[in-house]
Design a protein around this motif. Structure first.
Motif, short mmCIF file in Angstrom:
data_model
loop_
_atom_site.label_atom_id
_atom_site.label_comp_id
_atom_site.label_asym_id
_atom_site.label_seq_id
_atom_site.Cartn_x
_atom_site.Cartn_y
_atom_site.Cartn_z
N TRP A 15 0.83 -1.20 0.00
CA TRP A 15 0.00 0.00 0.00
C TRP A 15 0.87 1.26 0.00
O TRP A 15 0.56 2.24 -0.64
CB TRP A 15 -0.91 0.01 1.22
CG TRP A 15 -1.85 -1.15 1.28
CD1 TRP A 15 -2.06 -2.08 0.31
CD2 TRP A 15 -2.68 -1.52 2.37
NE1 TRP A 15 -2.98 -3.00 0.71
CE2 TRP A 15 -3.38 -2.69 1.98
CE3 TRP A 15 -2.92 -1.00 3.63
CZ2 TRP A 15 -4.30 -3.32 2.81
CZ3 TRP A 15 -3.84 -1.63 4.45
CH2 TRP A 15 -4.52 -2.77 4.04
N ARG A 16 1.98 1.21 0.76
CA ARG A 16 2.88 2.36 0.80
C ARG A 16 3.48 2.63 -0.58
O ARG A 16 3.79 3.77 -0.92
CB ARG A 16 3.98 2.14 1.84
CG ARG A 16 5.01 3.26 1.95
CD ARG A 16 4.42 4.51 2.60
NE ARG A 16 4.28 4.36 4.03
CZ ARG A 16 5.24 4.60 4.90
NH1 ARG A 16 6.42 5.00 4.49
NH2 ARG A 16 5.02 4.43 6.18
N ASN A 17 3.62 1.56 -1.37
CA ASN A 17 4.17 1.75 -2.72
C ASN A 17 3.35 2.72 -3.55
O ASN A 17 3.90 3.48 -4.36
CB ASN A 17 4.27 0.39 -3.45
CG ASN A 17 5.29 -0.53 -2.81
OD1 ASN A 17 6.18 -0.06 -2.09
ND2 ASN A 17 5.18 -1.82 -3.05
N ILE A 18 2.02 2.68 -3.37
CA ILE A 18 1.16 3.62 -4.11
C ILE A 18 1.51 5.05 -3.73
O ILE A 18 1.66 5.93 -4.60
CB ILE A 18 -0.33 3.37 -3.79
CG1 ILE A 18 -0.71 1.92 -4.01
CG2 ILE A 18 -1.22 4.29 -4.61
CD1 ILE A 18 -2.13 1.59 -3.55
N LEU A 19 1.67 5.29 -2.45
CA LEU A 19 1.94 6.65 -1.97
C LEU A 19 3.29 7.13 -2.48
O LEU A 19 3.45 8.31 -2.85
CB LEU A 19 1.89 6.69 -0.45
CG LEU A 19 0.63 6.12 0.22
CD1 LEU A 19 0.67 6.37 1.71
CD2 LEU A 19 -0.63 6.68 -0.39
N GLU A 20 4.26 6.24 -2.51
CA GLU A 20 5.59 6.65 -2.98
C GLU A 20 5.60 6.86 -4.49
O GLU A 20 6.30 7.73 -5.00
CB GLU A 20 6.62 5.61 -2.55
CG GLU A 20 6.82 5.61 -1.03
CD GLU A 20 7.74 4.51 -0.55
OE1 GLU A 20 8.06 3.60 -1.36
OE2 GLU A 20 8.15 4.56 0.62
#
Length: 786
Positions: free
Chosen positions: A302-307
């Motif tokens: 999920w953090r990958n989307i934000l990054e």
């Protein structure tokens, strides 16, 4: 005109409002009178509840309908010009406005928190009230906003014409977010307790940024299908055709507002990462709902989307910021720009308070040790050691314990309402199933009537998960009792849940607050004003933790090479999506919740062990946010002695009140439950005697005893024959029904007064309405002179 005779409302109408209009304030868009701030805290004792008086400001002045800049507190002219200042400062602190005015109609005392000349308070005449432009300019300069930033901050919020406006804390959350974005802040964290309207707040933020064209393409991320769908059909509905939901394998780029599940746009294979079909610059605003969950971990998908969309402004919404030695969302988003806590929500009356029934079982307190060589139900030799509360239902199962817990839950529901929605949190899936069986057996009549009266709702059970929506919807009668382990700890908007049972070891503050949040929503249409927690595992000791509702603080800053494995007890659930696009929800199992506890781990089942209740007590949430154990009498005594300095003080207030009903209502708003006290002390005693007896130990007299004393004194002889009959009938009514009934002139329209004449004729016998009211007051003096 004699100002001293005018009421506070008259002072507002005749002096304050005209002064504001003369200074250029628009009465329809900028002046809000009697502005509600709180809903009034709900006070609970026993089965009774009441609302404390809500807090409201006499005036709140807005530059635009969305930005409060000043408070005015009015008093009647018997007060000095500054008598309302301290009250106004309290309201200003809630709304975080810098300008406060107090007035009695002669002029204004002006308190300027951002004064540059060192003079914080000064008096102004009625003609000197500052214009909207003057206060707005001072406010903008103090906030450090230039003209372009000010235009964005002043953008209106959405209004649907129904009159629904954001609550004061939602206004603050929205305005602080817009101000931060106007100043160029790109990572923002909002902390708002479950049930306080995070999604509505997010909508207003998006609406203002979208309408001002500051942000043109916006992505709202959630982790539950139901959350996305409810958001689209409810709070986000005004976006209409500009809005879409991202589905698996779909990346239509012709919309402006996008909603999506995290897992709908991510996957283990590169081709499953739908979000990469959008360019990194496509979105300029991303809202991350429930960001305390998987997105807090630095290595999560999920953090990958934000990054990937790192150029976008990103706003995290959470009720419980995740802060552990391994995971930090404060590290990612920064410190919260605004926090509205569970405790604040309860004190303001926007969230349901709770009472705690703490039940300690003897084996939980003393532990249990098997006899040497003892075997369990399956013939396994039980390891010789002392098993305690942490072991029960994990490594050791005592069926008699489960049966006792089920009995105590069922007994409570029989005393309240057997159809109150109930969630029972168990140690694991096996425990949840055994608890379901025990509850079915305890409630055989209702379980026979409907097989859905008790249901296990866990991640491994399709039948149970299919009933989750029915449990949540207030209109659905069944299921009534849900047994679960982790599935229902979060994201379940159970508005009518009135009972939460904790038979689970909970050490994580994050999980505890999420579980408590399942009960905090108020639904007045269905009689949901408070909820009860039955605690078998001492979990509610976390209420005493000083961090229970403190401001979030960062306790750890993960380095670039640090491991980020979610610790035990900190991640309630794992959510993924199956091939068909539907959610697959699996209980997170750090300690082996499922049937397979792992190699070398065994769960002993030992029948026939006697388990009994060692202690049981009820605790309440007090005004300071603490759980206290006290009786109804103790609480009443404490409340009364805060309100009145002595018995003489109470007697003075009582005798000087034009209507005793006013004092009774005022005390009821503070949680003095006269009906419950009468049940405990005696139904024949009125509020006056109950107060004097409970607070100061005075011997009480019944209403009939007071009435008889008045009759013995030949009190009525000073009145005419017809008036005497009326007063004698009023005394009898007092003896039967109490003082509040005789204070209302409507009583003259019922028997036996109708036999004595019409209300007009009766009042005429006393010489007119004023003389009639005076006779009632004198009668009350006679009744209470004893």
């Amino acid at each position: 005109m004699n100002k001293k005779k005018l009421s506070e409302r008259d002072i507002c109408t005749k002096f304050i409002t005209p002064a504001l209009e003369k200074a250029g304030w628009d009465i329809t868009t900028q002046i809000r009178e009697e502005f509600p701030l709180t809903a009034g805290r709900i006070i609970v004792r026993g089965k009774l509840h009441t609302r404390a008086k809500n807090r409201r400001a006499d005036y709140v002045l807005f530059h635009k309908p969305n930005i409060p800049v000043a408070i005015i507190e009015a008093k009647d002219n018997k007060h000095s010009i500054g008598d309302g200042m301290q009250q106004g400062l309290g309201y200003a602190e809630m709304l975080q406005v810098p300008f406060v005015f107090s007035s009695n109609g002669d002029g204004f005392l002006f308190h300027n928190k951002i004064a540059t000349d060192g003079v914080i308070e000064r008096e102004l005449s009625l003609d000197e009230f500052p214009s909207p432009e003057v206060l707005w300019q001072q406010w903008a300069v103090h906030q450090g906003l230039d003209e372009q930033q000010t235009d964005l901050v002043a953008q209106d919020y959405h209004s649907d014409g129904s009159g629904k406006t954001p609550r004061y804390y939602q206004l603050l959350a929205v305005n602080k977010t817009i101000e931060a974005i106007a100043k160029g802040q790109n990572r923002i964290l909002l902390v708002m307790a479950t049930g306080t309207g995070k999604t509505f707040t997010a909508f207003q933020i998006i609406w203002r940024l979208w309408r001002s064209k500051t942000k043109k393409r916006i992505l709202f991320l959630a982790d539950r299908n139901i959350l996305v769908d409810q958001t689209m059909t409810n709070d986000f509905k005004p976006f209409g055709s500009a809005m879409t939901k991202i589905q698996k394998r779909q990346a239509n780029k012709s919309y402006e507002i996008y909603l999506s599940l995290y897992q709908a746009v991510t996957g283990t294979e590169e081709e499953q990462n739908i979000y990469k079909q959008f360019s990194p610059e496509f979105f300029d605003l991303i809202i991350i709902d429930e960001c305390h969950r998987g997105s807090a971990a630095a290595d999560s998908a999920w953090r990958n989307i934000l990054e990937y969309f790192s150029a976008a402004t990103q706003i995290g919404l959470t009720a419980t910021p995740k802060e552990t030695k391994d995971v930090s969302n404060i590290d990612y988003f920064g410190d919260p720009i605004y926090t509205y806590s569970l405790r604040q929500g309860i004190n303001d009356g926007f969230l349901a308070p709770y009472k705690v029934v703490r039940i300690d079982l003897d084996k939980d307190l003393t532990g249990w040790r098997p006899d040497k060589g003892m075997t369990d139900k399956n013939g396994n030799v039980i390891e010789d050691r002392i098993y305690n509360q942490k072991d029960f239902d994990k490594t050791l199962v005592l069926p008699t314990r489960t049966q006792l817990v089920a009995k105590k839950i069922s007994d409570f529901l029989r005393q309240t309402n057997r159809f109150d929605k109930t969630i029972v949190f168990c140690e694991n899936i096996d425990h949840a199933e055994r608890m379901r069986q025990a509850l079915v057996n305890e409630n055989g009549d209702l379980a026979t009537e409907s097989s859905k009266y008790v249901m296990r709702i866990t991640g491994d059970n399709e039948e149970g998960k299919a009933e989750l929506d029915n449990f949540i919807f207030p209109e659905s009668k069944y299921p009534v009792i849900a047994t679960t382990s982790k599935l229902m700890t979060t994201g379940v908007d159970a508005q009518t849940c009135k009972l939460i049972v904790l038979d689970q070891n909970i050490k994580s503050m994050t999980e505890f607050k999420q579980i408590i949040g399942r009960g905090t929503r108020i639904n007045e249409d269905y009689g949901k004003f408070y909820f009860t927690i039955i605690d078998f595992k001492k979990a509610t000791e976390l209420f005493a933790d000083p961090d229970f509702d403190g401001d979030p603080v960062q306790i750890y800053e993960p380095g670039p090479d640090d491991p980020t494995v979610p610790p035990e007890d900190e991640e309630p659930i794992i959510i993924d999506e199956g091939e068909d696009g539907e959610e697959v929800i699996i209980d997170f199992d750090p300690e082996g919740e499922g049937e397979d506890e792992g190699e070398g781990t065994r769960r002993y089942v030992v029948e026939g062990v006697k388990v009994k209740v060692a202690s049981e007590r009820v605790q309440y949430f007090d005004a300071e946010g603490n759980l206290i154990t006290e009786s109804l009498k103790d609480y009443t005594r404490k409340t009364l002695t805060k309100e009145f300095t002595s018995l003489d003080d109470f007697l003075r207030r009582w005798s000087s009140a034009e209507k005793k009903q006013a004092i009774i209502e005022e005390l009821a708003e503070q949680g003095v439950f006269f009906e419950a006290l009468a049940e405990e002390i005696g139904r024949d005693y009125g509020p006056f005697d109950l107060v004097c007896h409970v607070a100061w130990g005075a011997p009480p007299l019944t209403r009939r005893e007071r009435a008889d004393q008045v009759k013995k004194r030949d009190y009525f002889t000073k009145y005419g024959e017809q008036a005497q009959r009326v007063l004698e009938a009023l005394v009898d009514k007092y003896a039967d029904e109490g003082v509040t009934q005789i204070e209302e002139t409507q009583i003259l329209t019922i028997s036996p007064f109708t036999e004595l004449g019409t209300p007009i004729e009766i009042i005429k016998d006393f010489g007119g309405l004023d003389q009639y009211h005076k006779a009632i007051q004198e009668l009350e003096e006679a009744l209470y002179s004893a």
